[in-house]
Design a protein around this motif. Structure first.
Motif, PDB file in Angstrom:
ATOM      1  N   HIS A  39       3.274  -0.022   0.788  1.00 24.56           N
ATOM      2  CA  HIS A  39       3.217  -0.082   2.240  1.00 24.56           C
ATOM      3  C   HIS A  39       1.904   0.561   2.662  1.00 24.56           C
ATOM      4  O   HIS A  39       1.748   1.776   2.556  1.00 24.56           O
ATOM      5  CB  HIS A  39       4.402   0.633   2.871  1.00 24.56           C
ATOM      6  CG  HIS A  39       5.715   0.033   2.474  1.00 24.56           C
ATOM      7  ND1 HIS A  39       6.154  -1.171   2.972  1.00 24.56           N
ATOM      8  CD2 HIS A  39       6.655   0.441   1.598  1.00 24.56           C
ATOM      9  CE1 HIS A  39       7.316  -1.467   2.428  1.00 24.56           C
ATOM     10  NE2 HIS A  39       7.642  -0.514   1.591  1.00 24.56           N
ATOM     11  N   LEU A  40       0.963  -0.261   3.088  1.00 25.03           N
ATOM     12  CA  LEU A  40      -0.351   0.242   3.472  1.00 25.03           C
ATOM     13  C   LEU A  40      -0.229   0.996   4.783  1.00 25.03           C
ATOM     14  O   LEU A  40       0.258   0.461   5.773  1.00 25.03           O
ATOM     15  CB  LEU A  40      -1.334  -0.925   3.604  1.00 25.03           C
ATOM     16  CG  LEU A  40      -1.470  -1.808   2.367  1.00 25.03           C
ATOM     17  CD1 LEU A  40      -2.442  -2.941   2.632  1.00 25.03           C
ATOM     18  CD2 LEU A  40      -1.930  -0.979   1.179  1.00 25.03           C
ATOM     19  N   GLY A  49     -13.556   7.334  11.233  1.00 23.51           N
ATOM     20  CA  GLY A  49     -13.195   6.080  10.582  1.00 23.51           C
ATOM     21  C   GLY A  49     -11.724   6.017  10.233  1.00 23.51           C
ATOM     22  O   GLY A  49     -10.943   6.920  10.517  1.00 23.51           O
ATOM     23  N   ILE A  50     -11.366   4.912   9.596  1.00 26.76           N
ATOM     24  CA  ILE A  50      -9.984   4.669   9.204  1.00 26.76           C
ATOM     25  C   ILE A  50      -9.941   4.470   7.698  1.00 26.76           C
ATOM     26  O   ILE A  50     -10.776   3.761   7.127  1.00 26.76           O
ATOM     27  CB  ILE A  50      -9.421   3.435   9.936  1.00 26.76           C
ATOM     28  CG1 ILE A  50      -9.404   3.714  11.440  1.00 26.76           C
ATOM     29  CG2 ILE A  50      -8.047   3.071   9.427  1.00 26.76           C
ATOM     30  CD1 ILE A  50      -9.019   2.541  12.295  1.00 26.76           C
ATOM     31  N   VAL A  51      -8.966   5.074   7.044  1.00 24.26           N
ATOM     32  CA  VAL A  51      -8.797   4.978   5.597  1.00 24.26           C
ATOM     33  C   VAL A  51      -7.442   4.333   5.313  1.00 24.26           C
ATOM     34  O   VAL A  51      -6.432   4.741   5.885  1.00 24.26           O
ATOM     35  CB  VAL A  51      -8.854   6.371   4.938  1.00 24.26           C
ATOM     36  CG1 VAL A  51      -8.633   6.265   3.439  1.00 24.26           C
ATOM     37  CG2 VAL A  51     -10.165   7.052   5.243  1.00 24.26           C
ATOM     38  N   VAL A  52      -7.449   3.331   4.437  1.00 27.08           N
ATOM     39  CA  VAL A  52      -6.205   2.683   4.020  1.00 27.08           C
ATOM     40  C   VAL A  52      -6.058   2.890   2.516  1.00 27.08           C
ATOM     41  O   VAL A  52      -6.811   2.305   1.733  1.00 27.08           O
ATOM     42  CB  VAL A  52      -6.217   1.164   4.318  1.00 27.08           C
ATOM     43  CG1 VAL A  52      -4.900   0.535   3.896  1.00 27.08           C
ATOM     44  CG2 VAL A  52      -6.508   0.891   5.779  1.00 27.08           C
ATOM     45  N   PRO A  53      -5.122   3.753   2.077  1.00 23.45           N
ATOM     46  CA  PRO A  53      -4.910   3.914   0.635  1.00 23.45           C
ATOM     47  C   PRO A  53      -4.340   2.624   0.051  1.00 23.45           C
ATOM     48  O   PRO A  53      -3.375   2.079   0.570  1.00 23.45           O
ATOM     49  CB  PRO A  53      -3.882   5.045   0.535  1.00 23.45           C
ATOM     50  CG  PRO A  53      -3.806   5.656   1.897  1.00 23.45           C
ATOM     51  CD  PRO A  53      -4.270   4.613   2.871  1.00 23.45           C
ATOM     52  N   LEU A  54      -4.957   2.128  -1.007  1.00 21.24           N
ATOM     53  CA  LEU A  54      -4.493   0.897  -1.649  1.00 21.24           C
ATOM     54  C   LEU A  54      -3.672   1.178  -2.893  1.00 21.24           C
ATOM     55  O   LEU A  54      -3.001   0.288  -3.408  1.00 21.24           O
ATOM     56  CB  LEU A  54      -5.694   0.009  -2.003  1.00 21.24           C
ATOM     57  CG  LEU A  54      -6.575  -0.409  -0.820  1.00 21.24           C
ATOM     58  CD1 LEU A  54      -7.783  -1.191  -1.311  1.00 21.24           C
ATOM     59  CD2 LEU A  54      -5.772  -1.217   0.187  1.00 21.24           C
ATOM     60  N   THR A  55      -3.750   2.400  -3.404  1.00 18.72           N
ATOM     61  CA  THR A  55      -2.970   2.812  -4.578  1.00 18.72           C
ATOM     62  C   THR A  55      -2.371   4.180  -4.312  1.00 18.72           C
ATOM     63  O   THR A  55      -2.804   4.897  -3.406  1.00 18.72           O
ATOM     64  CB  THR A  55      -3.849   2.885  -5.840  1.00 18.72           C
ATOM     65  OG1 THR A  55      -4.913   3.807  -5.602  1.00 18.72           O
ATOM     66  CG2 THR A  55      -4.403   1.532  -6.215  1.00 18.72           C
ATOM     67  N   ARG A  56      -1.426   4.550  -5.124  1.00 12.85           N
ATOM     68  CA  ARG A  56      -0.758   5.848  -4.980  1.00 12.85           C
ATOM     69  C   ARG A  56      -0.716   6.564  -6.334  1.00 12.85           C
ATOM     70  O   ARG A  56       0.340   6.892  -6.838  1.00 12.85           O
ATOM     71  CB  ARG A  56       0.669   5.659  -4.470  1.00 12.85           C
ATOM     72  CG  ARG A  56       0.768   4.902  -3.190  1.00 12.85           C
ATOM     73  CD  ARG A  56       0.781   5.849  -2.030  1.00 12.85           C
ATOM     74  NE  ARG A  56       1.097   5.093  -0.823  1.00 12.85           N
ATOM     75  CZ  ARG A  56       0.489   5.306   0.314  1.00 12.85           C
ATOM     76  NH1 ARG A  56      -0.424   6.213   0.431  1.00 12.85           N
ATOM     77  NH2 ARG A  56       0.810   4.604   1.370  1.00 12.85           N
ATOM     78  N   TYR A  57      -1.861   6.794  -6.926  1.00 14.65           N
ATOM     79  CA  TYR A  57      -1.940   7.445  -8.230  1.00 14.65           C
ATOM     80  C   TYR A  57      -2.778   8.712  -8.110  1.00 14.65           C
ATOM     81  O   TYR A  57      -3.961   8.694  -8.385  1.00 14.65           O
ATOM     82  CB  TYR A  57      -2.575   6.520  -9.266  1.00 14.65           C
ATOM     83  CG  TYR A  57      -1.915   5.175  -9.390  1.00 14.65           C
ATOM     84  CD1 TYR A  57      -0.598   5.061  -9.796  1.00 14.65           C
ATOM     85  CD2 TYR A  57      -2.622   4.023  -9.097  1.00 14.65           C
ATOM     86  CE1 TYR A  57       0.008   3.827  -9.903  1.00 14.65           C
ATOM     87  CE2 TYR A  57      -2.027   2.780  -9.208  1.00 14.65           C
ATOM     88  CZ  TYR A  57      -0.710   2.692  -9.614  1.00 14.65           C
ATOM     89  OH  TYR A  57      -0.126   1.464  -9.724  1.00 14.65           O
TER      90      TYR A  57
END
Length: 148
Positions: A39-40, A49-57
């Protein structure tokens, strides 16, 4: 529209999304798509700015999509290794004594222990993919095919 008596049209929603700098689907609560396990969740970065995490590691290489708005350079350094890939706009990158501009399709890789900063090269936001290896993980290129 605020009272719920009128349904908004795209002519109303698109300017609202631009004004509040959010994706259109955030305004209309579109259903989640893609991998149901991811879930982005975009969030505003403390330095702009805006940051969208693409991974959860957290202990491995992490991937982010950044939309970086205009901001004043402030060099930082920390453990890790970074890769940047410019999707849109022009990115200004300072790493140590080096300064360059990256355009769409261009990349940079650097040791995050070296003082660095990145942001738009002008008043227009830059959009990038940012990979970060928190423990100095580096990319291993298995195929480096050059066109003749």
């Amino acid at each position: 529209m605020e009272t719920g008596r009128r349904q908004p049209t795209l002519d109303v929603l698109i300017p609202l999304a631009r004004t509040y700098q959010v994706a259109l689907d955030q305004l209309v609560a579109a259903p989640a798509t893609g991998d149901p396990r991811v879930h982005l969740e975009p969030h505003r970065h403390s330095r702009g700015g805006i940051v969208v995490p693409l991974t959860r590691y957290p202990t491995r290489v992490q991937a982010f999509k950044h939309v970086v708005g205009p901001r004043t350079p402030h060099l930082v350094s920390h453990e890790g290794h970074a890769w940047l890939y410019v999707l849109a706009g022009t990115l200004r990158l300072i790493v140590g004594d080096d300064e360059l501009e990256l355009h769409p399709g261009e990349t940079a890789e650097f040791d995050a222990a070296v003082p660095h900063w990145f942001g738009p090269a002008n008043d227009t936001a830059a959009e990038i993919l940012h990979l970060f290896g928190p423990h100095g993980h580096r990319a291993i290129s298995r195929l480096d095919h050059q066109e003749a």
